[in-house]
Motif scaffolding. Structure first.
Motif, PDB file in Angstrom:
ATOM      1  N   LEU A 276      16.630  18.456 -10.136  1.00  0.00           N
ATOM      2  CA  LEU A 276      16.408  18.700  -8.780  1.00  0.00           C
ATOM      3  C   LEU A 276      15.049  18.710  -8.547  1.00  0.00           C
ATOM      4  O   LEU A 276      13.840  17.707  -8.350  1.00  0.00           O
ATOM      5  N   PRO A 277      14.367  19.417  -9.822  1.00  0.00           N
ATOM      6  CA  PRO A 277      12.886  19.010 -10.747  1.00  0.00           C
ATOM      7  C   PRO A 277      12.694  18.158 -10.523  1.00  0.00           C
ATOM      8  O   PRO A 277      10.929  17.373 -10.033  1.00  0.00           O
ATOM      9  N   VAL A 278      13.332  17.073 -11.061  1.00  0.00           N
ATOM     10  CA  VAL A 278      13.228  15.571 -11.575  1.00  0.00           C
ATOM     11  C   VAL A 278      12.834  14.612 -10.495  1.00  0.00           C
ATOM     12  O   VAL A 278      11.701  14.141 -10.221  1.00  0.00           O
ATOM     13  N   ALA A 279      13.639  15.073  -9.007  1.00  0.00           N
ATOM     14  CA  ALA A 279      13.731  14.495  -8.381  1.00  0.00           C
ATOM     15  C   ALA A 279      12.354  14.563  -7.281  1.00  0.00           C
ATOM     16  O   ALA A 279      12.016  13.244  -6.869  1.00  0.00           O
ATOM     17  N   ARG A 280      12.201  15.931  -7.213  1.00  0.00           N
ATOM     18  CA  ARG A 280      10.923  15.971  -6.344  1.00  0.00           C
ATOM     19  C   ARG A 280       9.744  15.215  -6.724  1.00  0.00           C
ATOM     20  O   ARG A 280       9.001  14.744  -6.259  1.00  0.00           O
ATOM     21  N   VAL A 281       9.381  15.506  -7.838  1.00  0.00           N
ATOM     22  CA  VAL A 281       8.580  15.111  -8.662  1.00  0.00           C
ATOM     23  C   VAL A 281       8.301  13.296  -8.655  1.00  0.00           C
ATOM     24  O   VAL A 281       7.144  12.463  -7.943  1.00  0.00           O
ATOM     25  N   THR A 282       9.477  12.614  -8.516  1.00  0.00           N
ATOM     26  CA  THR A 282       9.662  11.377  -8.602  1.00  0.00           C
ATOM     27  C   THR A 282       9.975  10.833  -7.558  1.00  0.00           C
ATOM     28  O   THR A 282       9.206   9.552  -6.711  1.00  0.00           O
ATOM     29  N   SER A 283       9.540  11.790  -6.471  1.00  0.00           N
ATOM     30  CA  SER A 283       9.415  11.776  -4.851  1.00  0.00           C
ATOM     31  C   SER A 283       7.929  11.460  -4.706  1.00  0.00           C
ATOM     32  O   SER A 283       7.660  10.710  -4.499  1.00  0.00           O
ATOM     33  N   PHE A 284       7.461  11.852  -5.174  1.00  0.00           N
ATOM     34  CA  PHE A 284       5.637  12.191  -5.203  1.00  0.00           C
ATOM     35  C   PHE A 284       5.259  10.914  -5.519  1.00  0.00           C
ATOM     36  O   PHE A 284       4.101  10.359  -5.208  1.00  0.00           O
ATOM     37  N   TYR A 285       5.958  10.583  -6.802  1.00  0.00           N
ATOM     38  CA  TYR A 285       4.886   9.317  -7.536  1.00  0.00           C
ATOM     39  C   TYR A 285       5.425   8.185  -6.686  1.00  0.00           C
ATOM     40  O   TYR A 285       4.463   7.180  -7.367  1.00  0.00           O
ATOM     41  N   LEU A 286       6.519   7.972  -5.641  1.00  0.00           N
ATOM     42  CA  LEU A 286       6.980   6.713  -5.254  1.00  0.00           C
ATOM     43  C   LEU A 286       6.095   6.368  -4.334  1.00  0.00           C
ATOM     44  O   LEU A 286       5.587   5.978  -3.641  1.00  0.00           O
ATOM     45  N   ILE A 287       5.554   8.274  -3.610  1.00  0.00           N
ATOM     46  CA  ILE A 287       4.779   8.151  -2.549  1.00  0.00           C
ATOM     47  C   ILE A 287       3.403   7.445  -3.049  1.00  0.00           C
ATOM     48  O   ILE A 287       2.610   6.286  -1.901  1.00  0.00           O
ATOM     49  N   VAL A 288       2.626   7.993  -4.231  1.00  0.00           N
ATOM     50  CA  VAL A 288       1.298   7.430  -4.472  1.00  0.00           C
ATOM     51  C   VAL A 288       2.230   6.061  -4.765  1.00  0.00           C
ATOM     52  O   VAL A 288       0.558   5.303  -3.847  1.00  0.00           O
ATOM     53  N   LEU A 289       2.632   5.614  -5.455  1.00  0.00           N
ATOM     54  CA  LEU A 289       2.653   4.254  -5.495  1.00  0.00           C
ATOM     55  C   LEU A 289       2.815   3.464  -4.301  1.00  0.00           C
ATOM     56  O   LEU A 289       2.318   2.357  -3.752  1.00  0.00           O
ATOM     57  N   LEU A 290       3.537   4.110  -2.788  1.00  0.00           N
ATOM     58  CA  LEU A 290       3.442   3.442  -1.669  1.00  0.00           C
ATOM     59  C   LEU A 290       1.665   2.716  -1.224  1.00  0.00           C
ATOM     60  O   LEU A 290       1.438   2.456  -0.774  1.00  0.00           O
ATOM     61  N   LEU A 291       1.480   4.225  -1.752  1.00  0.00           N
ATOM     62  CA  LEU A 291       0.166   4.647  -0.809  1.00  0.00           C
ATOM     63  C   LEU A 291      -1.237   3.613  -1.820  1.00  0.00           C
ATOM     64  O   LEU A 291      -1.550   3.323  -1.367  1.00  0.00           O
ATOM     65  N   SER A 292      -0.748   3.573  -2.936  1.00  0.00           N
ATOM     66  CA  SER A 292      -1.790   2.552  -3.864  1.00  0.00           C
ATOM     67  C   SER A 292      -1.326   0.557  -3.592  1.00  0.00           C
ATOM     68  O   SER A 292      -2.355  -0.005  -3.549  1.00  0.00           O
ATOM     69  N   ILE A 293      -0.676   0.504  -2.812  1.00  0.00           N
ATOM     70  CA  ILE A 293      -0.257  -0.495  -2.175  1.00  0.00           C
ATOM     71  C   ILE A 293      -1.086  -0.767  -1.020  1.00  0.00           C
ATOM     72  O   ILE A 293      -1.436  -1.851  -0.536  1.00  0.00           O
ATOM     73  N   MET A 294      -0.490   0.064  -0.126  1.00  0.00           N
ATOM     74  CA  MET A 294      -1.054  -0.089   1.448  1.00  0.00           C
ATOM     75  C   MET A 294      -2.622   0.191   1.080  1.00  0.00           C
ATOM     76  O   MET A 294      -3.577  -0.085   2.559  1.00  0.00           O
ATOM     77  N   ILE A 295      -2.869   1.246   0.286  1.00  0.00           N
ATOM     78  CA  ILE A 295      -4.665   1.643   0.791  1.00  0.00           C
ATOM     79  C   ILE A 295      -5.440   0.034   0.623  1.00  0.00           C
ATOM     80  O   ILE A 295      -6.987   0.386   0.603  1.00  0.00           O
ATOM     81  N   ARG A 296      -4.824  -0.521  -0.514  1.00  0.00           N
ATOM     82  CA  ARG A 296      -5.617  -2.070  -0.909  1.00  0.00           C
ATOM     83  C   ARG A 296      -6.338  -3.057   0.425  1.00  0.00           C
ATOM     84  O   ARG A 296      -7.172  -3.553   0.066  1.00  0.00           O
ATOM     85  N   VAL A 297      -5.298  -2.995   1.259  1.00  0.00           N
ATOM     86  CA  VAL A 297      -4.959  -3.335   2.574  1.00  0.00           C
ATOM     87  C   VAL A 297      -6.519  -3.426   3.415  1.00  0.00           C
ATOM     88  O   VAL A 297      -6.961  -3.646   4.261  1.00  0.00           O
ATOM     89  N   LEU A 298      -7.029  -1.577   3.246  1.00  0.00           N
ATOM     90  CA  LEU A 298      -8.163  -1.363   4.495  1.00  0.00           C
ATOM     91  C   LEU A 298      -9.493  -1.690   3.858  1.00  0.00           C
ATOM     92  O   LEU A 298     -10.585  -1.806   4.323  1.00  0.00           O
ATOM     93  N   GLN A 299      -9.896  -2.763   2.610  1.00  0.00           N
ATOM     94  CA  GLN A 299     -10.972  -2.896   1.917  1.00  0.00           C
ATOM     95  C   GLN A 299     -12.346  -1.668   2.252  1.00  0.00           C
ATOM     96  O   GLN A 299     -12.787  -2.554   2.357  1.00  0.00           O
TER      97      GLN A 299
END
Length: 552
Positions: free
Chosen positions: A224-247
């Motif tokens: 469970l601790p591993v899965a929670r940290v992994t979920s945060f990593y996926l959120i950061v990965l999603l943000l790093s992709i989407m925030i580029r669009v904002l220019q």
């Protein structure tokens, strides 16, 4: 015209985030870029490209002239120029005009002194300016890479948002345009939504699945601790992709990019740090299935070593990817410093390798009783540097592993059989018939005991000492610990005393006997023994039927 020139320099400052006022005083014969395209040097080509793609002076036709499209069929130079600028912004490459050469014949010393100029070899190794004739342009190779780099920078269809979101509105509020503010609001909603989805998937679905299959403790404490940290990593990965669009503006985006580049290796390091606990739990479970207790001690050491290794490697990646530092000099310094440290810490290194040899050779395990010179006690813990031994005075002895690895150890804990040797002394007035039956009874006691070795024992009448007739009692116990050995000794000795009392055997001890003449009206002090051996055989039979059979 002078106003346009200063406007151009001001915009260049915004792009580069660094003043270029020094160029004004050094080169007063600069061409008037507002009137024509200047491609005479890497510096002028760069300014021409970015200046003509600014919203306040958007002329993609002029910007497209900085691209070498000679090797392409039906090229759309304007579209490629816009895409290239979006790649620069999405990759977070900051163009500092003070670092761009203003030499018409600039040569890159790292590329064989060719007439080329790289902007950022790390993030954009395929994008560079190249001199063709008298003009500096983005090379044909770089132009051929633009569409691929654009798709890589804005994956999963996010490139389409670059054309959709600006249609919301370009009014400026708080230094940002309306569509950028709306995009930030949408990103915040996506973060909360993604966090809720991952929480449901991890805390409910994953944990429920493990509980259903009987691994609830494993899932809750380790996975469970591993899965929670992994979920945060996926959120950061999603943000790093989407925030580029904002220019976002370069000043803001450069810091945001540093944060994301630091968070990614940090979270990955944290994931592997948590996974070490899962791996250690697996090895601990394997260790419980083995007879040796040394591997039980090895699991905590392995866990600490792996965690230290993960932290060191993760720190290097954070320094390299997040803070964009060159770690090669750092590693070189470590190698040189490592030699000095190794020379200054020879004993520590010797003890470390001594611990490695202990775990490989396994000369003892936790709980074993070992002796070697001044070392005498039970092993409690084996560490990287020293082994902790509990002496029989209940004190703790810390012995360096290097000394143990070189010493000759007597491991009493690895004995398959534990020897018990004593001498039973009987008085000289004991007749031989009684001694013979007593010896037979002792052998029967050994054979009847559940923890004695039946194929190796010696019980004989073997000596006549100064005050006694001696019976050698030499047996072995098949028990793993010293405590169980003491319990078996107790049982054997109790049965021996009972046998002696039943048969009438008296144990001898150093005494002086004064013999007096016997008087008719009084009996002598010397006991009277029956000379018939059948009498003692019957006594032995009674003992075997009562004492031994009752115990079994």
């Amino acid at each position: 015209m002078i106003k346009k020139y200063f406007l151009f320099l001001f915009l260049s400052f915004l792009i580069s985030n660094q003043s270029i006022g020094q160029l004004i005083t050094e080169d007063k014969n600069l061409p008037k870029i507002g009137e024509k395209v200047n491609l005479s040097s890497p510096y002028h080509t760069t300014l021409t490209f970015f200046f003509n793609l600014e919203e306040s002076h958007f002329e993609p036709t002029k910007a497209g002239k900085t691209l070498d499209v000679s090797g392409m069929k039906n090229p759309d130079a304007e579209k490629l120029a816009v895409q290239l600028k979006q790649v620069f912004e999405g990759k977070g490459v900051i163009i500092r005009t003070s670092e761009i050469p203003n030499d018409q014949n600039y040569r890159d010393s790292t590329s064989g002194a060719e007439l080329i100029y790289y902007f950022d070899k790390k993030n954009l190794p395929g994008i560079f300016l190249e001199k063709e004739g008298n003009e500096w342009k983005f090379s044909s190779f770089s132009v051929s890479q633009i569409e691929e780099l654009h798709s890589e920078t804005y994956p999963y269809g996010t490139a389409k948002l670059l054309n959709i979101l600006p249609k919301i509105g370009t009014q400026e509020y708080f230094g940002l345009q309306l569509w950028q503010l709306v995009g930030i609001f949408i990103l915040i909603l996506l973060v909360f939504l993604a966090h809720w989805i991952f929480t449901v998937a991890v805390d409910n679905v994953l944990l429920y699945s493990f509980k259903r299959f009987g691994y609830g403790k494993l899932g809750e404490n380790y996975l469970l601790p591993v899965a929670r940290v992994t979920s945060f990593y996926l959120i950061v990965l999603l943000l790093s992709i989407m925030i580029r669009v904002l220019q976002l503006p370069t000043e803001i985006w450069s810091w945001v990019l540093v944060i994301f580049r630091t968070l990614k290796p940090f979270l990955i390091t944290l994931i592997f740090y948590k996974l070490v606990n899962v791996l250690a739990a697996y090895f601990a479970r394997l260790a419980t299935k083995t007879e040796s207790t040394l591997d039980d001690q090895l699991v905590p050491l392995l866990r600490k070593t792996l965690k230290a290794f993960v932290v060191i490697i993760g720190t290097l990646f954070i320094l390299r990817d997040g803070l964009n530092l060159d770690i090669i000099p750092f590693l070189t310094g470590l190698s040189i410093g490592g030699v000095a440290i190794a020379l200054a810490a020879q004993d520590t290194i010797k003890n470390f390798f001594g611990s490695v040899m202990i775990f490989i050779d396994k000369p003892f395990q936790v709980g074993d009783w070992i002796t070697s010179g001044d070392i005498d006690g039970t092993v409690e813990e084996v560490g990287f540097r020293s082994t902790r031994i509990r002496t029989f005075r209940n004190s703790l002895m810390y012995v360096p592993n290097g000394k143990i690895a070189d010493a000759t150890l007597d491991n009493h804990g690895l004995r398959q059989y534990r020897r018990f040797y004593t001498t039973l002394t009987v008085t000289y007035d004991t007749p031989p018939q009684l001694i013979e039956e007593f010896v037979k009874g002792l052998r029967e006691i050994v054979l009847a005991h559940p923890h004695t070795r039946k194929d190796m024992y010696h019980i004989y009448f073997n000596n006549l000492s100064s005050y006694s007739q001696d019976i050698m009692f030499y047996i072995f116990f098949e028990v793993p610990t010293w405590g169980e050995e003491l319990a078996c000794r107790h049982e054997i000795l109790v049965q021996t005393v009972k046998l002696a009392n039943t048969l009438g055997v008296r144990f001898a001890f150093p005494t002086q006997t004064l013999h007096m003449e016997s008087f008719p009206e009084k009996k002598g002090l010397v006991p009277e023994y029956n000379s018939d051996s059948a009498f003692y055989q019957n006594k032995l039979g009674e003992f075997m039927n009562t004492a031994l059979n009752k115990k079994t």
